[in-house]
Design a protein around this motif. Sequence first.
Motif, PDB file in Angstrom:
ATOM      1  N   ILE A 100       0.704  -1.198   0.040  1.00  0.00           N
ATOM      2  CA  ILE A 100       0.076  -0.022   0.189  1.00  0.00           C
ATOM      3  C   ILE A 100       0.804   1.204  -0.027  1.00  0.00           C
ATOM      4  O   ILE A 100       0.586   2.271  -0.776  1.00  0.00           O
ATOM      5  N   SER A 101       1.937   1.165   0.579  1.00  0.00           N
ATOM      6  CA  SER A 101       2.859   2.424   0.755  1.00  0.00           C
ATOM      7  C   SER A 101       3.486   2.696  -0.466  1.00  0.00           C
ATOM      8  O   SER A 101       3.685   3.629  -0.916  1.00  0.00           O
ATOM      9  N   SER A 102       3.726   1.320  -1.253  1.00  0.00           N
ATOM     10  CA  SER A 102       4.302   1.660  -2.638  1.00  0.00           C
ATOM     11  C   SER A 102       3.372   2.199  -3.391  1.00  0.00           C
ATOM     12  O   SER A 102       3.919   3.145  -4.294  1.00  0.00           O
ATOM     13  N   VAL A 103       2.171   1.913  -3.455  1.00  0.00           N
ATOM     14  CA  VAL A 103       1.105   2.688  -4.257  1.00  0.00           C
ATOM     15  C   VAL A 103       1.238   4.186  -3.964  1.00  0.00           C
ATOM     16  O   VAL A 103       1.091   4.907  -4.760  1.00  0.00           O
ATOM     17  N   HIS A 104       0.973   4.471  -2.803  1.00  0.00           N
ATOM     18  CA  HIS A 104       0.985   5.534  -2.296  1.00  0.00           C
ATOM     19  C   HIS A 104       2.377   6.561  -2.718  1.00  0.00           C
ATOM     20  O   HIS A 104       2.013   7.655  -3.286  1.00  0.00           O
ATOM     21  N   LEU A 105       3.487   6.092  -2.880  1.00  0.00           N
ATOM     22  CA  LEU A 105       4.706   6.614  -3.260  1.00  0.00           C
ATOM     23  C   LEU A 105       4.594   6.784  -4.797  1.00  0.00           C
ATOM     24  O   LEU A 105       5.266   7.660  -5.022  1.00  0.00           O
ATOM     25  N   LEU A 106       3.966   5.653  -5.430  1.00  0.00           N
ATOM     26  CA  LEU A 106       4.265   5.782  -6.713  1.00  0.00           C
ATOM     27  C   LEU A 106       3.114   6.919  -7.096  1.00  0.00           C
ATOM     28  O   LEU A 106       3.532   7.728  -8.328  1.00  0.00           O
ATOM     29  N   GLN A 107       2.033   7.211  -6.613  1.00  0.00           N
ATOM     30  CA  GLN A 107       1.004   8.294  -6.832  1.00  0.00           C
ATOM     31  C   GLN A 107       1.746   9.700  -6.788  1.00  0.00           C
ATOM     32  O   GLN A 107       1.560  10.727  -7.541  1.00  0.00           O
ATOM     33  N   MET A 108       2.512   9.773  -5.627  1.00  0.00           N
ATOM     34  CA  MET A 108       3.593  11.168  -5.399  1.00  0.00           C
ATOM     35  C   MET A 108       4.351  11.296  -6.731  1.00  0.00           C
ATOM     36  O   MET A 108       4.475  12.325  -7.095  1.00  0.00           O
ATOM     37  N   PHE A 109       5.044  10.268  -7.055  1.00  0.00           N
ATOM     38  CA  PHE A 109       5.981  10.309  -8.469  1.00  0.00           C
ATOM     39  C   PHE A 109       5.543  10.963  -9.626  1.00  0.00           C
ATOM     40  O   PHE A 109       5.784  11.403 -10.472  1.00  0.00           O
ATOM     41  N   VAL A 110       4.112  10.120  -9.623  1.00  0.00           N
ATOM     42  CA  VAL A 110       3.338  10.468 -11.180  1.00  0.00           C
ATOM     43  C   VAL A 110       3.048  11.655 -11.025  1.00  0.00           C
ATOM     44  O   VAL A 110       2.967  12.400 -12.184  1.00  0.00           O
ATOM     45  N   ASP A 111       2.479  12.163 -10.162  1.00  0.00           N
ATOM     46  CA  ASP A 111       2.099  13.678  -9.942  1.00  0.00           C
ATOM     47  C   ASP A 111       3.314  14.506  -9.080  1.00  0.00           C
ATOM     48  O   ASP A 111       2.959  15.562  -8.502  1.00  0.00           O
ATOM     49  N   VAL A 112       4.466  14.144  -9.536  1.00  0.00           N
ATOM     50  CA  VAL A 112       5.535  14.822  -9.113  1.00  0.00           C
ATOM     51  C   VAL A 112       5.566  16.640  -9.095  1.00  0.00           C
ATOM     52  O   VAL A 112       6.167  17.111  -8.437  1.00  0.00           O
ATOM     53  N   HIS A 113       5.231  16.943 -10.360  1.00  0.00           N
ATOM     54  CA  HIS A 113       5.062  18.398 -10.527  1.00  0.00           C
ATOM     55  C   HIS A 113       3.950  19.106  -9.546  1.00  0.00           C
ATOM     56  O   HIS A 113       4.418  20.322  -9.337  1.00  0.00           O
ATOM     57  N   HIS A 114       3.046  18.345  -8.793  1.00  0.00           N
ATOM     58  CA  HIS A 114       2.263  18.995  -8.000  1.00  0.00           C
ATOM     59  C   HIS A 114       2.402  18.515  -6.405  1.00  0.00           C
ATOM     60  O   HIS A 114       1.533  18.591  -5.650  1.00  0.00           O
ATOM     61  N   THR A 115       3.608  17.824  -6.338  1.00  0.00           N
ATOM     62  CA  THR A 115       4.020  17.364  -4.857  1.00  0.00           C
ATOM     63  C   THR A 115       5.300  17.982  -4.260  1.00  0.00           C
ATOM     64  O   THR A 115       6.029  18.128  -5.081  1.00  0.00           O
ATOM     65  N   PRO A 116       4.869  18.425  -3.224  1.00  0.00           N
ATOM     66  CA  PRO A 116       5.989  19.302  -2.568  1.00  0.00           C
ATOM     67  C   PRO A 116       7.286  18.468  -2.317  1.00  0.00           C
ATOM     68  O   PRO A 116       7.153  17.133  -2.014  1.00  0.00           O
ATOM     69  N   GLU A 117       8.402  18.914  -2.497  1.00  0.00           N
ATOM     70  CA  GLU A 117       9.589  18.079  -2.134  1.00  0.00           C
ATOM     71  C   GLU A 117       9.732  17.540  -0.887  1.00  0.00           C
ATOM     72  O   GLU A 117      10.046  16.465  -0.360  1.00  0.00           O
ATOM     73  N   HIS A 118       9.202  18.273   0.281  1.00  0.00           N
ATOM     74  CA  HIS A 118       9.278  17.938   1.491  1.00  0.00           C
ATOM     75  C   HIS A 118       8.074  16.591   1.580  1.00  0.00           C
ATOM     76  O   HIS A 118       8.539  15.589   2.354  1.00  0.00           O
ATOM     77  N   ASP A 119       7.155  16.349   0.884  1.00  0.00           N
ATOM     78  CA  ASP A 119       6.254  15.419   1.015  1.00  0.00           C
ATOM     79  C   ASP A 119       6.728  14.114   0.226  1.00  0.00           C
ATOM     80  O   ASP A 119       7.056  13.076   0.607  1.00  0.00           O
ATOM     81  N   LEU A 120       7.854  14.182  -0.798  1.00  0.00           N
ATOM     82  CA  LEU A 120       8.365  13.219  -1.375  1.00  0.00           C
ATOM     83  C   LEU A 120       9.418  12.785  -0.479  1.00  0.00           C
ATOM     84  O   LEU A 120       9.664  11.673  -0.546  1.00  0.00           O
ATOM     85  N   LEU A 121      10.194  13.537   0.032  1.00  0.00           N
ATOM     86  CA  LEU A 121      11.229  13.307   0.885  1.00  0.00           C
ATOM     87  C   LEU A 121      10.474  12.329   2.338  1.00  0.00           C
ATOM     88  O   LEU A 121      11.291  11.134   2.462  1.00  0.00           O
TER      89      LEU A 121
END
Length: 436
Positions: free
Chosen positions: A143-164
Amino acid sequence: MPVSRHGPSSSPPMPPAPSSPSAASHMTTLGYALFATRWLQAPLYFGLVAAQGVYVYKFFNELWKLVGHVLSGQVDETHVMLAVLKLVDVVMIANLLIMVIVGGYETFVSRIGLQGHRDQPEWLSHVNSNVLKVKLATAIVGISSVHLLQMFVDVHHTPEHDLLWGTVIHMAFIVSALILAYMSGPMAAHEHGAKGDLGDVPADGSGAGGPARGGGADTAAALVPRQAGPVRAAAGAEARIEAAGFPARKELEAFDAAHLRAPDPLVLDRLGRLDFVARRENVVFLGGPGTGKTHLAVALGVRACEAGQRVLFATAPEWGARLRRAKAADRLADELAALDAYALLVVDELGYVPFDAEAANLFFQLVAHRYERASLVVTSDRPFGRWAEVFGDAGTASATVDRLVHHAEVVALEGESYRTRGLTGAASGGWAALDA
């Protein structure tokens, strides 16, 4: 070399009676009352079922929105991918709920009677707290992998802090799952070894009793291997083999089938994989004296011990005597329940000594109690049509056979006795025939 057998005198003595029956009864009542509190958890699992209904509604709600946006041309490929990942996320969480509902209820509340159901999950046959924890941990990582993949797919709208922090949290989940999986092996091995040194655990918990000693790993804590090939010995195997009460140690590889007209060697190979134990089914070996019934029964028991299972061996008269003693002590129900801790019971030589009416009834209760709960391996020199001679009553014999063979592999061993092979030639041709 013939297989030795336990005589009546080889049974360990019965445990001493409690010094205070009223105190023992009080402790038993208190234990049953505490154990009954497990049903307080049942409403929690029903609540999780309701939560699963919420996720079903959420899934179709998101799916309807996605279809509407696609048909209207309001979304691009990135938005479609994000929406699909959200659906996958919902499904994975629903799978996690199913695992907790079914596995947790089976482990901590009550057995779920799915034996024989064509859709029974493979993992449910050996579910336990260790297996459940590891499966939950891996599901959370997914489940965590799917959430992380969602962040990277929408990387332009995801803050770097959230990605980290999303990456850090995901790695923490992975490390936790790896540690849990690593620890579950040594913990199970330690449990197997510790229980293997305990010896017999009779129904009343007071000491040794019955025709054969019990011990070894807890049934639910061991996974019966399903793959072909030799079974890998689990920790504490030697202690379990010694505690099972086998008359002698036998191996499937040492069985000489050359003198038999049956069974097919593939049948023995299939039984050696112990799938019947995982499915809580039975095995019945039928054949004349000296055809290797006891050898095969003991060999399957040894193989089960090596796979981490608890096994008890005794002849049919010894089982009858054990159950008779339990009934006389007014603890027959406790004795049958205590035997549930053993994945496999071996009943040897059924038919050599006829049962009296009480022993026949008690043996039927043993078979009926283990029906679709756990496995039996039974050897007999009589075909089923002659079991009325053993039980002294056609009705009891028929009812016993009915439950024993419903989920069973019946193996007929046809051939001359390996003990007396060559004696015919010696009798007709003189002693020289033995030296030829």
